[in-house]
Design a protein around this motif. Structure first.
Motif, PDB file in Angstrom:
ATOM      1  N   THR A  42       0.834  -1.202   0.000  1.00 41.87           N
ATOM      2  CA  THR A  42       0.000   0.000   0.000  1.00 41.87           C
ATOM      3  C   THR A  42       0.870   1.253   0.000  1.00 41.87           C
ATOM      4  O   THR A  42       0.652   2.179  -0.790  1.00 41.87           O
ATOM      5  N   VAL A  46       0.808   4.078  -2.862  1.00 46.41           N
ATOM      6  CA  VAL A  46       0.356   5.410  -2.451  1.00 46.41           C
ATOM      7  C   VAL A  46       1.378   6.466  -2.865  1.00 46.41           C
ATOM      8  O   VAL A  46       1.004   7.564  -3.301  1.00 46.41           O
ATOM      9  N   GLU A  91      -6.680   4.298   0.149  1.00 47.40           N
ATOM     10  CA  GLU A  91      -5.594   5.276   0.218  1.00 47.40           C
ATOM     11  C   GLU A  91      -5.242   5.839  -1.150  1.00 47.40           C
ATOM     12  O   GLU A  91      -5.010   7.039  -1.298  1.00 47.40           O
ATOM     13  N   LYS A  94      -7.642   8.513  -2.685  1.00 46.41           N
ATOM     14  CA  LYS A  94      -7.582   9.865  -2.116  1.00 46.41           C
ATOM     15  C   LYS A  94      -6.914  10.847  -3.074  1.00 46.41           C
ATOM     16  O   LYS A  94      -7.151  12.059  -3.001  1.00 46.41           O
TER      17      LYS A  94
END
Length: 661
Positions: A42, A46, A91, A94
């Motif tokens: 992640t 991200v 995430e 976003k």
């Protein structure tokens, strides 16, 4: 207005609206435990979303237990992946970035870091590269795998994914079914073209039944498998025309290469010095044939290249995976007019796909934070005392250290006795197949130095007195290494030279017949042999390793071996240099200890490893200062260790002891 108006224009792909045309294609991070993506995966993605990528396609998720490529493969068919998917997509979303999960079954292409499962395939046709002989799938097993694609697609949707990509590229299972060379079946899944296409058609149909129309589903395929018995662009056009006529296809992600052969596998991740964007013409052909959006990658590493591809209509979305690995902020930098601050990919393969093949988490030679985003972020955000730091040696280790220290706010002096930065990169840039790598790395560092506050002092031979006069709080010794010369009879014969001397002197005083001795199986010996053969010398490359290029990543090694064969260079393995006597070079077999005499040679080139330059370190290590060794000064290794040590050592300087990690 950005100069990249096409690259940063939005586009609709299926049910997704992408904010721009920059794509990170599916690539293994090895951040998977027991089939489930980890928090490190992640954090990795991200960083790319925050940096402005429009679309991320996650690494291969197996659709069936028989399709687990390695022990670090996502188990896409298992419901336990859904929470991890949700954590990642929440995430990434976003930042407005879309996320697609690749669905995968390798068929006969089975690689495993421990137990190798039985390989399933349409027919018993081996993978020559992996030495795998698959067993033909029963019709029941075919239906199991088709259902696995559908279930995996549903789980991806439940996990918040915006779509899925069915992997048909590189000779994996769907491509094995449609290939007349890999599929010798006589039932409804073999024989005619329509029968061989039945598997992928049924996969797509079942996926759509499972996910509904409010989702995005496409395929990845090789436009040209680049191997003797593989499909070519003519075949690919026919496949796409047929497939889009049978079932909804929202996009075709075009690549090249084939996993089952050495030559074909190179194109899975093409290294430097292969041509940039070389698959884009085939992508255009497929775009016209299918009348669906097309993605394309394969050595597209500069926004300028990507802009031209989109502007000329060769593709709708551009895969810039390695450009994002080395510089996650590349899209934001390009869009904001800071193109000059982008770190360009070297094409070295050492820590991206190279780490995957070693079972290690993804990394990057130039960006050591890659794959360690969470760990590095914690270090970067730590409270630290700003210090005056002296970095001695402006090779890759010293350059990385100095620039990292500067970014952290320290006062930095970078000193080198040479008149230019780069260290061994200057020898490397004269090597035929490493020229692009060296020049790119040098350019990256030079541009960053110009935009830094580093005090650069060249032509300064630093000793203990100079260190004391500079009065630093800490010193990073990055003074490099020198060639190792063995203590054997005849080694000081004037016809014997090192690789360093060869590239620095541009092959002066080198005779017609040359013996090149290679200790490490790395680039220097092969580059010397190629360089000399291209200049017309008759060359014999003698290696101590099990095979030529043993320590070079396999895709790059493929290109080296192709070149060595094309130049008709004689290659001998399992031998080293024993002595030079009476115009004879005595070589020794490292298994049988038998000796062989090499005659009729005019020059010898040595690539026998390197020795650390520790003299400066030993003279200053007791000056009651913080003193560190990094790179070859600590121990001669590769570019990756040099930049990693420069980066990680610099991150530790000034951190309060109680919060060091």
């Amino acid at each position: 207005m950005t100069q990249f108006k096409h690259l940063f224009s939005p586009v609709t792909i299926g049910c997704m609206e992408l904010p721009n045309r920059i794509l990170s294609t599916a690539h293994q991070t090895n951040h998977v435990v027991n089939g489930v993506p980890t928090s490190d995966m992640t954090a990795y993605h991200v960083a790319r979303a925050r940096g402005g990528a429009g679309l991320l396609i996650l690494e291969a998720a197996a659709v069936h237990s028989s399709g687990m490529l390695t022990t670090h493969t996502i188990a896409g068919y298992d419901e336990k992946v859904v929470p991890a998917y949700l954590a990642l997509t929440k995430e990434v979303h976003k930042y407005g970035t879309k996320v697609v999960q690749q669905l995968f079954h390798g068929g006969r292409e089975v690689v495993s870091s421990d137990y190798r499962s039985p390989a399933w395939a349409p027919s018993a046709v081996p993978s020559l590269r992996f030495g795998t002989m698959p067993r033909p799938m029963s019709v029941e097993e075919i239906q199991e795998v088709i259902e696995g694609f559908a279930v995996s697609a549903r789980l991806a949707k439940e996990g918040g994914m915006d779509g899925v990509e069915v992997c048909c590229s590189h000779g994996y299972l769907p491509a094995q079914f449609w290939s007349e060379h890999a599929n010798h079946r006589t039932d409804e899944y073999g024989g005619s073209f329509e029968n061989r296409m039945r598997f992928i058609v049924e996969v797509m149909q079942r996926v759509w039944e499972e996910v509904g129309n409010d989702f995005t589903v496409g395929i990845r395929m090789s436009a040209d498998e680049m191997t003797m018995d593989g499909t070519d662009v003519k075949d690919a056009v026919k496949i796409v025309e047929y497939l889009v006529d049978q079932v909804r296809v929202d996009f075709v992600n075009v690549t090249a290469g084939d996993s089952s052969t050495y030559a074909g596998s190179t194109h899975i991740v093409p290294p430097s010095p292969m041509k940039h964007a070389y698959v884009s013409p085939q992508a255009f052909n497929i775009r016209m044939a299918g009348a669906v959006p097309v993605f394309v990658g394969s050595r597209i590493v500069d926004p300028v290249e990507a802009e031209q591809i989109v502007a000329k209509g060769k593709a709708d979305v551009v895969g810039m995976t390695r450009a994002l690995i080395v510089d996650p902020e590349m899209p934001n930098k390009a869009k904001s007019g800071n193109h000059h601050l982008i770190d360009a990919c070297l094409g070295c393969l050492q820590a991206c796909i190279g780490h995957y093949h070693k079972g290690l988490p993804i990394g990057c030679v130039q960006n050591p934070s890659t794959g360690k985003e969470a760990e590095v972020q914690a270090l970067e955000e730590s409270l630290r005392e700003k210090k005056k730091v002296m970095v001695i040696g402006a090779g890759p280790a010293g350059l990385k250290a100095a620039l990292t220290l500067d970014e952290l706010g320290h006062e930095v002096i970078l000193a080198d006795k040479c008149e230019e930065v780069g260290g061994l990169l200057h020898a490397l840039k004269r090597a035929p197949m490493r020229k692009e790598l060296a020049e790119t790395m040098l350019d990256n560092y030079r541009r960053k130095l110009l935009n830094s506050s580093v005090q650069l002092k060249l032509g300064w031979d630093v000793g203990p007195e100079e260190v004391l006069n500079a009065a630093p709080d800490a010193i990073l010794c990055a003074s490099g290494s020198r060639p190792f010369i063995p203590k054997i009879p005849g080694i000081h014969d004037p016809r014997v030279k090192t690789v360093d001397e060869l590239f620095n002197n541009q092959h002066k005083e080198i005779g017609e017949n040359v013996l090149v001795f290679d200790f490490g199986g790395d680039w220097p010996g092969m580059e010397a042999a190629i360089h000399l053969a291209e200049k017309g010398h008759q060359v014999t490359l003698i290696s101590s390793k099990l095979y030529i290029g043993e320590e070079v990543h396999q895709y790059l090694r493929n290109e080296y071996l192709k070149k060595l064969y094309q130049l008709k260079i004689n290659m001998i393995t399992h031998h080293d240099l024993g002595e030079i006597r009476n115009n004879q070079a005595i070589i020794r077999n490292l298994f049988s200890y038998e000796k062989e005499t090499m005659e009729n040679w005019d020059s010898i080139i040595l690539s026998l490893g390197r020795v650390p330059n520790v003299e400066l370190y030993n003279s200053i290590k007791n000056l009651n200062l913080e003193v560190y060794q990094i790179g070859d000064c600590l121990a001669p290794r590769t570019l990756e260790e040099a930049t990693y040590e420069g980066f990680m050592t610099s991150l530790q300087i000034g951190i309060q002891e109680e919060i060091k990690i």
